[in-house]
Scaffold this motif. Structure first.
Motif, PDB file in Angstrom:
ATOM      1  N   ARG A   5       0.832  -1.215   0.000  1.00 24.60           N
ATOM      2  CA  ARG A   5       0.000   0.000   0.000  1.00 24.60           C
ATOM      3  C   ARG A   5       0.859   1.256   0.000  1.00 24.60           C
ATOM      4  O   ARG A   5       0.548   2.228  -0.679  1.00 24.60           O
ATOM      5  N   LYS A   6       1.962   1.241   0.754  1.00 20.45           N
ATOM      6  CA  LYS A   6       2.887   2.386   0.765  1.00 20.45           C
ATOM      7  C   LYS A   6       3.474   2.599  -0.631  1.00 20.45           C
ATOM      8  O   LYS A   6       3.553   3.720  -1.114  1.00 20.45           O
ATOM      9  N   GLU A   7       3.909   1.506  -1.243  1.00 21.58           N
ATOM     10  CA  GLU A   7       4.518   1.602  -2.577  1.00 21.58           C
ATOM     11  C   GLU A   7       3.525   2.149  -3.587  1.00 21.58           C
ATOM     12  O   GLU A   7       3.846   3.028  -4.376  1.00 21.58           O
ATOM     13  N   LEU A   8       2.300   1.636  -3.583  1.00 22.01           N
ATOM     14  CA  LEU A   8       1.302   2.098  -4.544  1.00 22.01           C
ATOM     15  C   LEU A   8       0.923   3.556  -4.327  1.00 22.01           C
ATOM     16  O   LEU A   8       0.598   4.256  -5.289  1.00 22.01           O
ATOM     17  N   SER A   9       0.974   4.021  -3.086  1.00 19.74           N
ATOM     18  CA  SER A   9       0.657   5.432  -2.845  1.00 19.74           C
ATOM     19  C   SER A   9       1.715   6.347  -3.453  1.00 19.74           C
ATOM     20  O   SER A   9       1.415   7.464  -3.854  1.00 19.74           O
ATOM     21  N   LEU A  10       2.948   5.863  -3.536  1.00 22.03           N
ATOM     22  CA  LEU A  10       4.029   6.658  -4.128  1.00 22.03           C
ATOM     23  C   LEU A  10       4.225   6.367  -5.607  1.00 22.03           C
ATOM     24  O   LEU A  10       4.658   7.225  -6.363  1.00 22.03           O
ATOM     25  N   ASN A  11       3.942   5.144  -6.013  1.00 18.58           N
ATOM     26  CA  ASN A  11       4.217   4.721  -7.372  1.00 18.58           C
ATOM     27  C   ASN A  11       3.065   3.848  -7.880  1.00 18.58           C
ATOM     28  O   ASN A  11       3.137   2.621  -7.813  1.00 18.58           O
ATOM     29  N   PRO A  12       2.001   4.458  -8.400  1.00 14.68           N
ATOM     30  CA  PRO A  12       0.843   3.664  -8.838  1.00 14.68           C
ATOM     31  C   PRO A  12       1.133   2.754 -10.032  1.00 14.68           C
ATOM     32  O   PRO A  12       0.338   1.882 -10.344  1.00 14.68           O
ATOM     33  N   PHE A  13       2.283   2.926 -10.660  1.00 17.62           N
ATOM     34  CA  PHE A  13       2.653   2.107 -11.818  1.00 17.62           C
ATOM     35  C   PHE A  13       3.660   1.026 -11.448  1.00 17.62           C
ATOM     36  O   PHE A  13       4.348   0.492 -12.297  1.00 17.62           O
ATOM     37  N   PHE A  14       3.742   0.682 -10.165  1.00 13.19           N
ATOM     38  CA  PHE A  14       4.646  -0.342  -9.659  1.00 13.19           C
ATOM     39  C   PHE A  14       4.496  -1.609 -10.499  1.00 13.19           C
ATOM     40  O   PHE A  14       3.408  -2.152 -10.642  1.00 13.19           O
ATOM     41  N   ALA A  15       5.602  -2.067 -11.053  1.00 10.49           N
ATOM     42  CA  ALA A  15       5.569  -3.168 -12.020  1.00 10.49           C
ATOM     43  C   ALA A  15       5.040  -4.477 -11.438  1.00 10.49           C
ATOM     44  O   ALA A  15       4.405  -5.252 -12.151  1.00 10.49           O
ATOM     45  N   ASP A  16       5.287  -4.726 -10.171  1.00 10.90           N
ATOM     46  CA  ASP A  16       4.884  -6.002  -9.573  1.00 10.90           C
ATOM     47  C   ASP A  16       3.598  -5.890  -8.771  1.00 10.90           C
ATOM     48  O   ASP A  16       3.359  -6.661  -7.854  1.00 10.90           O
ATOM     49  N   ARG A  17       2.736  -4.970  -9.143  1.00 10.22           N
ATOM     50  CA  ARG A  17       1.533  -4.753  -8.347  1.00 10.22           C
ATOM     51  C   ARG A  17       0.534  -5.900  -8.416  1.00 10.22           C
ATOM     52  O   ARG A  17      -0.384  -5.982  -7.619  1.00 10.22           O
ATOM     53  N   ASP A  18       0.702  -6.828  -9.326  1.00  5.85           N
ATOM     54  CA  ASP A  18      -0.211  -7.967  -9.407  1.00  5.85           C
ATOM     55  C   ASP A  18       0.221  -9.139  -8.520  1.00  5.85           C
ATOM     56  O   ASP A  18      -0.411 -10.166  -8.507  1.00  5.85           O
ATOM     57  N   LEU A  19       1.287  -8.962  -7.745  1.00  7.79           N
ATOM     58  CA  LEU A  19       1.776 -10.038  -6.888  1.00  7.79           C
ATOM     59  C   LEU A  19       0.964 -10.227  -5.617  1.00  7.79           C
ATOM     60  O   LEU A  19       1.028 -11.277  -4.990  1.00  7.79           O
ATOM     61  N   ILE A  20       0.203  -9.223  -5.240  1.00 12.67           N
ATOM     62  CA  ILE A  20      -0.517  -9.307  -3.967  1.00 12.67           C
ATOM     63  C   ILE A  20      -1.892  -8.665  -4.140  1.00 12.67           C
ATOM     64  O   ILE A  20      -2.057  -7.710  -4.884  1.00 12.67           O
ATOM     65  N   ARG A  21      -2.849  -9.223  -3.462  1.00 15.67           N
ATOM     66  CA  ARG A  21      -4.201  -8.658  -3.501  1.00 15.67           C
ATOM     67  C   ARG A  21      -4.401  -7.791  -2.259  1.00 15.67           C
ATOM     68  O   ARG A  21      -4.042  -8.196  -1.180  1.00 15.67           O
ATOM     69  N   ILE A  22      -5.007  -6.628  -2.484  1.00 16.96           N
ATOM     70  CA  ILE A  22      -5.282  -5.765  -1.336  1.00 16.96           C
ATOM     71  C   ILE A  22      -6.776  -5.625  -1.149  1.00 16.96           C
ATOM     72  O   ILE A  22      -7.557  -5.974  -1.970  1.00 16.96           O
TER      73      ILE A  22
END
Length: 56
Positions: A39-56
């Motif tokens: 969640r911290k990473e996505l708040s700073l970088n919404p285009f995080f390449a590995d965002r499909d690795l975890i469900r929030i």
């Protein structure tokens, strides 16, 4: 983990340490803690390449 914590203390928006901490926690099967870092990473970088690795 202490290295990631130190890097984030020195520079809270460090875009290398946040995903590194997330991916390390995923590798250590710490999914609850990884979700927090995610969640911290996505708040700073919404285009995080590995965002499909975890469900929030």
């Amino acid at each position: 983990m202490p290295d990631f914590d130190q890097a984030l203390t020195n520079q809270p928006r460090q875009l290398g340490a946040l995903p590194g901490k997330l991916l390390t926690r995923l590798a250590l099967v710490k999914s609850e803690l990884a979700a927090i870092e995610f969640r911290k990473e996505l708040s700073l970088n919404p285009f995080f390449a590995d965002r499909d690795l975890i469900r929030i």
